[in-house]
Write an enzyme that holds these catalytic residues in place. Structure first.
Site, PDB file in Angstrom:
ATOM      1  N   ASN A 182       0.858  -1.187   0.000  1.00  0.00           N
ATOM      2  CA  ASN A 182       0.000   0.000   0.000  1.00  0.00           C
ATOM      3  C   ASN A 182       0.891   1.232   0.000  1.00  0.00           C
ATOM      4  OD1 ASN A 182      -2.945  -0.951   0.384  1.00  0.00           O
ATOM      5  ND2 ASN A 182      -1.722  -2.214   1.787  1.00  0.00           N
ATOM      6  N   GLU A 183       1.163   1.704  -1.189  1.00  0.00           N
ATOM      7  CA  GLU A 183       2.090   2.821  -1.357  1.00  0.00           C
ATOM      8  C   GLU A 183       1.401   4.148  -1.004  1.00  0.00           C
ATOM      9  OE1 GLU A 183       5.047   2.256  -1.626  1.00  0.00           O
ATOM     10  OE2 GLU A 183       5.561   0.744  -3.125  1.00  0.00           O
ATOM     11  N   PRO A 184       2.200   5.240  -0.846  1.00  0.00           N
ATOM     12  CA  PRO A 184       1.601   6.542  -0.570  1.00  0.00           C
ATOM     13  C   PRO A 184       0.438   6.824  -1.528  1.00  0.00           C
ATOM     14  CG  PRO A 184       3.960   6.690  -0.439  1.00  0.00           C
ATOM     15  CD  PRO A 184       3.660   5.294  -0.887  1.00  0.00           C
ATOM     16  N   SER A 243      -2.521   5.456  -0.862  1.00  0.00           N
ATOM     17  CA  SER A 243      -3.505   4.386  -0.618  1.00  0.00           C
ATOM     18  C   SER A 243      -4.613   4.886   0.308  1.00  0.00           C
ATOM     19  CB  SER A 243      -2.831   3.180   0.031  1.00  0.00           C
ATOM     20  OG  SER A 243      -1.946   2.585  -0.878  1.00  0.00           O
ATOM     21  N   THR A 295      10.405   2.010  -3.568  1.00  0.00           N
ATOM     22  CA  THR A 295      10.222   0.583  -3.309  1.00  0.00           C
ATOM     23  C   THR A 295      10.962  -0.237  -4.365  1.00  0.00           C
ATOM     24  OG1 THR A 295       8.076   1.011  -2.325  1.00  0.00           O
ATOM     25  CG2 THR A 295       8.461  -1.228  -3.122  1.00  0.00           C
TER      26      THR A 295
END
Ligand code: F6R
Length: 642
Positions: A175-177, A179, A194
């Site tokens: 869940n990347e920025p 999300s 990432t």
């Protein structure tokens, strides 16, 4: 107030958020362990207790599992408990957080492969109880697949225990920025950071997939209990943001602040930026040890923009340090700190002959010392202590350098191909041809052939000789240890074994050094530097009774990534502008590590630039504190062996 170091499973048992009073800055329950191994064992214990409790009730235990470097030791301990203590996984159902997309199960970089290698192949979990998002699903079926994954979790009663790591972007799962708080299992585009972090495992960023399937924030939040693991200094900043910052989609892990049964289990490195550890005087009353006093004064200078001798009572009082003033007045505190730092500075890293050494970092006697510089990779010596290395040779010490690993995997195929082709042009041979062929036919899923690795190691060896010869060291004083733990041909290394330790013991025993310099990256839990340091610690333990050991001092330098704090430094070796240039040229000798290094990390500067900027930065800090103005300084901490 001092850092709380947890030791037992009790220490990680959860305190609900509302009652959590560790400091007014923190919004997530967390415990800090001295070391990530001890912490991992405690987490494994909590999981095992839950599995057994559920077993006794005749129920299934649903675990949410993570991959990556953080949970490896937890899995290792669970496997040990299965083998040695009969812990059964027959009632365990697992759901993994994520998988790259596209990704085949048989691919060594897949999370499917990871989970089987680290856990599932070694325990009695029924195959049908294992759920890992399928990275080979056709694009058009992904949405439906994700919904069914989500449903399956619910149908099994939800996750009882969710294990998490945290990415430097603040991601949990993938869940990347950006999300959403209510997001479910879905397809996601990976953040650049990432992908940079994953690049070593994929042998280059271009091979890292751009997408993944991940459980959502809402999926993770629905777990009854959550434990997030954070190890090492490079997680410290994101851990602080997550625990102390505002809830924000920019740092998705902050959503965990709203969960009522979450614990972050950290080691000292990962917890080091928390206010209660970094500036405890802002949090409550402190036990003013000498170390803490030094740390506080250095911080106060940065905060006020003043040098040490200009700090006033008011500066101390205004910045949470009034109780320190009640012990000593500012004049005495300032003078003591100034002298302490002044005494760390020496142009004589091997000790100054015929000088009073009572307040010098090194002993005057013997005037000519035997020295071993241990270098984990074949260039850490010049990158981290090239100036000091040069001085030790110039000042007539009997200096040896020991390259602990071959460093072969950090040589690109392109570089190796160049040398193989040159060799084949000069003397055409079957050997050279087979190397050329192996490189040209290599795909992302194969190891380097042994002869390719040998060539890559040879390239690094020649580069090392170029650097040591440039500094004036005789070849007979250069030792290539080729420690076996490193020789796997992949990023993943073996554990340290007696074979590694014996090699280090033999060298130390042969040289009988007065000084050892080593890369002191104590906080990096899995990297090569830490294993190399452990090999030295273990060797020194075994040699403890030898008579030369009572005169042997161990000095730690920091690797390429990060420097000692000023208040920790015990020996500061200044460099003139000419010496800075000389160090730069020594680093240049490592040509395979210039221009497009394979394991660059998140810092795109070349190694010589990082080293130079770091050494200049240390010098600038000394100057700002009111000490002499040098071009650059290399820093060391003495490790006291017991
Ligand atoms: C892994 C995962 C990620 C990792 C995180 C930290 O399944 O979902 O969130 O936990 O990227 O990775 P490491 O532990 O390698 O630092």
């Amino acid at each position: 107030m001092s850092t709380l170091i947890a030791k037992t499973a009790q220490d990680i048992s959860h305190k609900p958020v509302g009652q959590f009073e560790e400091t007014r800055f923190e919004k997530i329950h967390n415990v800090i362990f001295e070391d990530s191994n001890v912490a991992s064992i405690q987490v494994a214990q909590e999981i095992a207790d839950l599995i057994r409790k559920k077993q006794a009730l005749g129920q299934n235990c649903v675990l949410g599992l993570a991959t990556g470097s953080s949970p490896i030791k937890v899995y290792e301990e669970l496997v040990r408990m299965h083998k040695e203590e009969g812990l059964s996984f027959s009632n365990v159902i697992t759901f993994n957080l994520d998988e790259y997309l596209p990704m085949e199960k048989g691919n060594m970089q897949s999370y499917y492969y990871f989970m089987h290698e680290h856990l599932f192949n070694h325990v009695d979990i029924p195959e049908e109880n294992i759920n890992i998002p399928d990275g080979s699903i056709p694009q058009e079926d992904v949405v439906e697949y994700c919904l069914s994954y989500e449903k399956k979790i619910k149908d099994n009663g939800g996750i009882d225990f969710q294990l998490l790591g945290i990415g430097r972007t603040g991601h949990i799962g993938f869940n990347e920025p950006g999300s959403h708080y209510n997001s479910g299992t879905r397809i996601i585009t990976l953040d650049h950071i990432t992908r940079v972090d994953a690049a070593p495992a994929f042998l280059g960023i271009d091979n890292v997939p751009r997408k993944a399937i991940t459980m959502g924030i809402a999926t993770v939040r629905s777990a009854k209990r959550i434990v997030l693991l954070g190890w090492g200094n490079n997680k410290a900043k994101i851990i602080k943001k997550t625990i102390e910052g505002e809830i924000s989609s920019h740092v998705p892990a902050t959503y965990l602040q709203k969960h009522n049964n979450v614990t972050f289990v950290l080691d000292k490195g990962a917890g080091s930026e928390l206010t209660r550890n970094k500036t405890p005087w802002l949090v409550g009353s402190c036990e003013w040890t000498e170390e803490l006093t030094s740390k506080a004064i250095v911080w106060l200078c940065a905060k006020t923009g003043k040098s040490i001798l200009r700090l006033t009572d008011k500066d101390y009082n205004d910045n949470g340090m009034s109780d320190l003033l009640s012990l000593e007045d500012s004049y005495d505190l300032n003078i003591k700190m100034f002298n302490k730092l002044q005494h760390t500075i020496t142009g004589w890293p091997g000790g100054k002959p015929n000088a009073d050494d009572t307040s010098r970092p090194e002993r005057a006697e013997p005037a000519k010392k035997r020295v071993i510089i241990f270098s984990p990779h074949p260039d850490d010596d010049v990158i981290s202590m090239g100036g000091t290395f040069d001085r030790l040779i110039e000042q007539g010490h009997d200096v040896h350098v020991a390259y602990q690993t071959s460093g072969n995997i950090a040589v690109s195929d392109k570089e190796a191909l160049k040398f193989a082709e040159i060799a084949n042009t000069i003397t055409p041979s079957k050997e050279s041809e087979s190397i050329i062929e192996a490189i040209l036919n290599k795909d992302e899923n194969t190891f380097d052939a042994l002869e390719v690795r040998t060539l890559k190691g040879a390239i690094r060896r020649s580069e090392s000789y170029a650097a040591t010869r440039y500094l004036g060291l005789d070849d007979s004083h250069v030792h290539f240890l080729n420690l076996p733990f490193y020789e796997t041909g992949t990023i993943k290394k073996n554990n340290l074994s007696n074979a590694d330790i014996d090699i280090v013991v033999d060298l130390i025993n042969e040289i009988k050094p007065h000084q050892i310099f080593a890369a002191g990256d104590l906080a990096d839990p899995h990297g090569t530097h830490k294993v190399c340091l452990d090999a030295i610690f273990e060797a020194l333990k075994r040699l403890k009774e030898e008579s030369f050991m009572k005169d042997c001092w161990l000095w730690l330098y920091r690797g390429a990534w990060h420097e000692w704090d000023i208040n920790e430094i015990e020996m500061a070796v200044p460099m003139s502008p000419d010496q800075v240039l000389k160090k730069r040229y020594a680093i240049f000798c490592h040509q395979s590590q210039k221009d497009g290094v394979m394991f660059q990390g998140d810092d795109s500067r070349e190694f010589w630039m990082r080293a130079e900027e770091r050494n200049k930065h240390t010098a600038a800090k000394y100057k700002a504190l009111g000490l002499a103005d040098y071009a650059a300084i290399e820093a060391f901490v003495r490790y006291k062996m017991d």
